[in-house]
Enzyme design. Structure first.
Site, PDB file in Angstrom:
ATOM      1  N   PRO A  77       7.964  30.859 -27.674  1.00 27.84           N
ATOM      2  CA  PRO A  77       8.366  31.814 -26.636  1.00 27.84           C
ATOM      3  C   PRO A  77       9.141  31.139 -25.511  1.00 27.84           C
ATOM      4  O   PRO A  77       8.685  30.154 -24.927  1.00 27.84           O
ATOM      5  CB  PRO A  77       7.021  32.352 -26.124  1.00 27.84           C
ATOM      6  CG  PRO A  77       6.049  31.250 -26.395  1.00 27.84           C
ATOM      7  CD  PRO A  77       6.517  30.583 -27.653  1.00 27.84           C
ATOM      8  N   SER A 106       8.470  36.336 -25.713  1.00 26.39           N
ATOM      9  CA  SER A 106       7.923  35.988 -24.409  1.00 26.39           C
ATOM     10  C   SER A 106       7.650  37.222 -23.545  1.00 26.39           C
ATOM     11  O   SER A 106       8.355  38.231 -23.622  1.00 26.39           O
ATOM     12  CB  SER A 106       8.910  35.072 -23.674  1.00 26.39           C
ATOM     13  OG  SER A 106       8.522  34.871 -22.327  1.00 26.39           O
ATOM     14  N   TYR A 130       1.704  36.049 -20.596  1.00 29.62           N
ATOM     15  CA  TYR A 130       1.305  35.464 -19.327  1.00 29.62           C
ATOM     16  C   TYR A 130       0.347  36.471 -18.696  1.00 29.62           C
ATOM     17  O   TYR A 130       0.738  37.598 -18.371  1.00 29.62           O
ATOM     18  CB  TYR A 130       2.505  35.258 -18.408  1.00 29.62           C
ATOM     19  CG  TYR A 130       3.379  34.081 -18.758  1.00 29.62           C
ATOM     20  CD1 TYR A 130       2.861  32.789 -18.787  1.00 29.62           C
ATOM     21  CD2 TYR A 130       4.733  34.257 -19.030  1.00 29.62           C
ATOM     22  CE1 TYR A 130       3.666  31.699 -19.094  1.00 29.62           C
ATOM     23  CE2 TYR A 130       5.548  33.168 -19.335  1.00 29.62           C
ATOM     24  CZ  TYR A 130       5.001  31.896 -19.372  1.00 29.62           C
ATOM     25  OH  TYR A 130       5.801  30.815 -19.674  1.00 29.62           O
ATOM     26  N   THR A 156      -0.815  32.150 -23.057  1.00 29.17           N
ATOM     27  CA  THR A 156      -0.452  30.871 -22.443  1.00 29.17           C
ATOM     28  C   THR A 156      -1.479  30.515 -21.380  1.00 29.17           C
ATOM     29  O   THR A 156      -1.741  31.307 -20.470  1.00 29.17           O
ATOM     30  CB  THR A 156       0.957  30.950 -21.833  1.00 29.17           C
ATOM     31  OG1 THR A 156       1.906  31.107 -22.889  1.00 29.17           O
ATOM     32  CG2 THR A 156       1.291  29.678 -21.063  1.00 29.17           C
ATOM     33  N   LYS A 221      -2.067  28.908 -26.216  1.00 24.47           N
ATOM     34  CA  LYS A 221      -0.923  28.004 -26.111  1.00 24.47           C
ATOM     35  C   LYS A 221      -1.059  27.148 -24.848  1.00 24.47           C
ATOM     36  O   LYS A 221      -1.189  27.681 -23.741  1.00 24.47           O
ATOM     37  CB  LYS A 221       0.380  28.805 -26.049  1.00 24.47           C
ATOM     38  CG  LYS A 221       1.635  27.948 -25.921  1.00 24.47           C
ATOM     39  CD  LYS A 221       2.888  28.822 -25.889  1.00 24.47           C
ATOM     40  CE  LYS A 221       4.143  27.989 -25.805  1.00 24.47           C
ATOM     41  NZ  LYS A 221       4.278  27.293 -24.513  1.00 24.47           N
ATOM     42  N   HIS A 245       4.164  22.858 -22.426  1.00 20.00           N
ATOM     43  CA  HIS A 245       5.134  23.785 -21.849  1.00 20.00           C
ATOM     44  C   HIS A 245       6.520  23.155 -21.749  1.00 20.00           C
ATOM     45  O   HIS A 245       7.276  23.417 -20.811  1.00 20.00           O
ATOM     46  CB  HIS A 245       4.680  24.261 -20.466  1.00 20.00           C
ATOM     47  CG  HIS A 245       5.008  25.699 -20.179  1.00 20.00           C
ATOM     48  ND1 HIS A 245       4.121  26.723 -20.383  1.00 20.00           N
ATOM     49  CD2 HIS A 245       6.131  26.285 -19.715  1.00 20.00           C
ATOM     50  CE1 HIS A 245       4.672  27.861 -20.043  1.00 20.00           C
ATOM     51  NE2 HIS A 245       5.917  27.629 -19.638  1.00 20.00           N
ATOM     52  N   GLY A 278       9.602  18.764 -28.099  1.00 19.90           N
ATOM     53  CA  GLY A 278      10.232  17.513 -28.503  1.00 19.90           C
ATOM     54  C   GLY A 278      10.720  17.437 -29.932  1.00 19.90           C
ATOM     55  O   GLY A 278      11.291  16.418 -30.326  1.00 19.90           O
ATOM     56  N   ARG A 300      13.680  25.117 -26.490  1.00 21.19           N
ATOM     57  CA  ARG A 300      15.044  24.991 -25.985  1.00 21.19           C
ATOM     58  C   ARG A 300      16.111  25.047 -27.082  1.00 21.19           C
ATOM     59  O   ARG A 300      17.167  25.663 -26.877  1.00 21.19           O
ATOM     60  CB  ARG A 300      15.187  23.693 -25.182  1.00 21.19           C
ATOM     61  CG  ARG A 300      14.419  23.679 -23.857  1.00 21.19           C
ATOM     62  CD  ARG A 300      14.638  22.366 -23.124  1.00 21.19           C
ATOM     63  NE  ARG A 300      13.930  22.290 -21.854  1.00 21.19           N
ATOM     64  CZ  ARG A 300      12.709  21.770 -21.703  1.00 21.19           C
ATOM     65  NH1 ARG A 300      12.066  21.285 -22.763  1.00 21.19           N
ATOM     66  NH2 ARG A 300      12.147  21.733 -20.506  1.00 21.19           N
TER      67      ARG A 300
END
Length: 320
Positions: A77, A106, A130, A156, A221, A245, A278, A300
């Site tokens: 998300p 999200s 959230y 989250t 998460k 995150h 990553g 990303r």
């Protein structure tokens, strides 16, 4: 020139996007150490290859929460996909469906949930929440996503407060709308700068309330430690996403891949464990799977793909 790897998509996105949009997508907490460490930690891990195995036919399919995916590479998300491409999350949903992978939508989506579902009605979707201070709003969101066919609820847990981010994107935020956090009477949209803070009072005992609202599996998460992983099992959740995150929240925590083994060992196979943060190559995916992850999630890089209007192509590039 064709884009062949994630670094190519990243470079293209940086050229295409405004500085404020790029800073918003790429920014980390404080000096960005944890964001960068997520990538560096993968590079420290070495493979131990075993040979003389029949690999003439390779099947990358697997399942998450009982649902089949084509490869163990799914979409994490992230908010406001409209910043990278006008169709925003609708394009992301189509790409996920075409690739046969799961897309976690999200809370901060720039498209309505209904439009995202309509864009790829047969796609596998989870919903990231959230937690809002208004319990009724949480209830409405959970019931809506369940009725729309989302297959899991991802809560989250690592944002009791927004991380200390040094980049200034106030002007960018003025134009952003949260399409799913308003009241139906006002068209469901809320300007970003008028949204209520995330609920900082949520604790382990609150999970039973969420479980009472839905039959969806609940995934936490943001878990990074053995202790929290054991509590997650104790509170009967169905999965964990090991995540910091993307280094955007608390700086100086472990890289996600470094925390993975601790969490996997703690749950003892009782629930599924995933990881994000990553991942940049197919070898990174392999390392995560070898260390116990059921699949990985990309954040990303999906936005880089959207900036090229090729999120599906980006997913294929990392899987080859």
């Amino acid at each position: 020139m064709p884009l062949l790897c994630l670094a190519d998509f990243q470079a293209h996105a940086r050229e295409q996007l405004s500085k404020s949009t790029w800073d918003y997508i790429e920014g980390g907490a404080d000096d960005g150490f944890t964001r960068d460490d997520n990538i560096a930690a993968f590079k420290k891990i070495r493979l131990r290859p075993r040979y003389l195995k029949d690999v003439s036919k390779v099947d990358l399919q697997t399942t998450i929460q009982g649902e089949q995916i084509s490869v163990p590479i799914c979409i994490a998300p992230t908010g406001f996909h409209c910043l990278a491409w006008p169709d925003g999350e609708m394009s992301t949903a189509r790409a996920a469906r075409a690739a046969g992978v799961c897309y976690i939508t999200s809370t901060y989506a720039s498209c309505s949930l209904e439009d995202i579902v309509a864009a790829a009605p047969e796609g596998l979707r989870w919903y990231q929440l959230y937690v809002q201070p208004n319990r009724q709003l949480n209830k409405q969101l959970i019931q809506k996503v369940e009725s729309l066919g989302f297959k899991a609820l991802v809560i989250t847990v690592d944002v009791p407060k927004i991380g200390n981010r040094r980049y200034n994107v106030t002007d960018l935020k003025k134009s952003l709308l949260l399409k799913n956090l308003g009241s139906p009477e006002k068209g469901n949209s809320v300007p970003y700068l008028q949204m209520t803070p995330i609920d900082s009072a949520i604790c382990w005992d609150d999970l039973s309330w969420f479980q009472s609202l839905t039959r969806l599996p609940i995934i936490l998460k943001g878990i990074l430690t053995k202790e929290d992983a054991e509590l997650a099992v104790k509170h009967n959740v169905q999965g964990i996403i090991v995540s910091n995150h993307g280094g955007r929240q608390l700086n100086d925590v472990p890289a996600s891949i470094d925390a993975l083994m601790e969490v996997v060992a703690a749950v003892k196979g009782k629930i599924e464990v995933y990881v994000d943060g990553g991942v940049r190559t197919g070898n990174d995916v392999l390392k995560a799977l070898a260390l116990g992850a059921k699949c990985i999630f990309l954040g990303r890089p999906i936005l880089w793909g959207l900036a090229y209007k090729a999120a599906g192509q980006l997913l294929r590039s990392i899987g080859t």
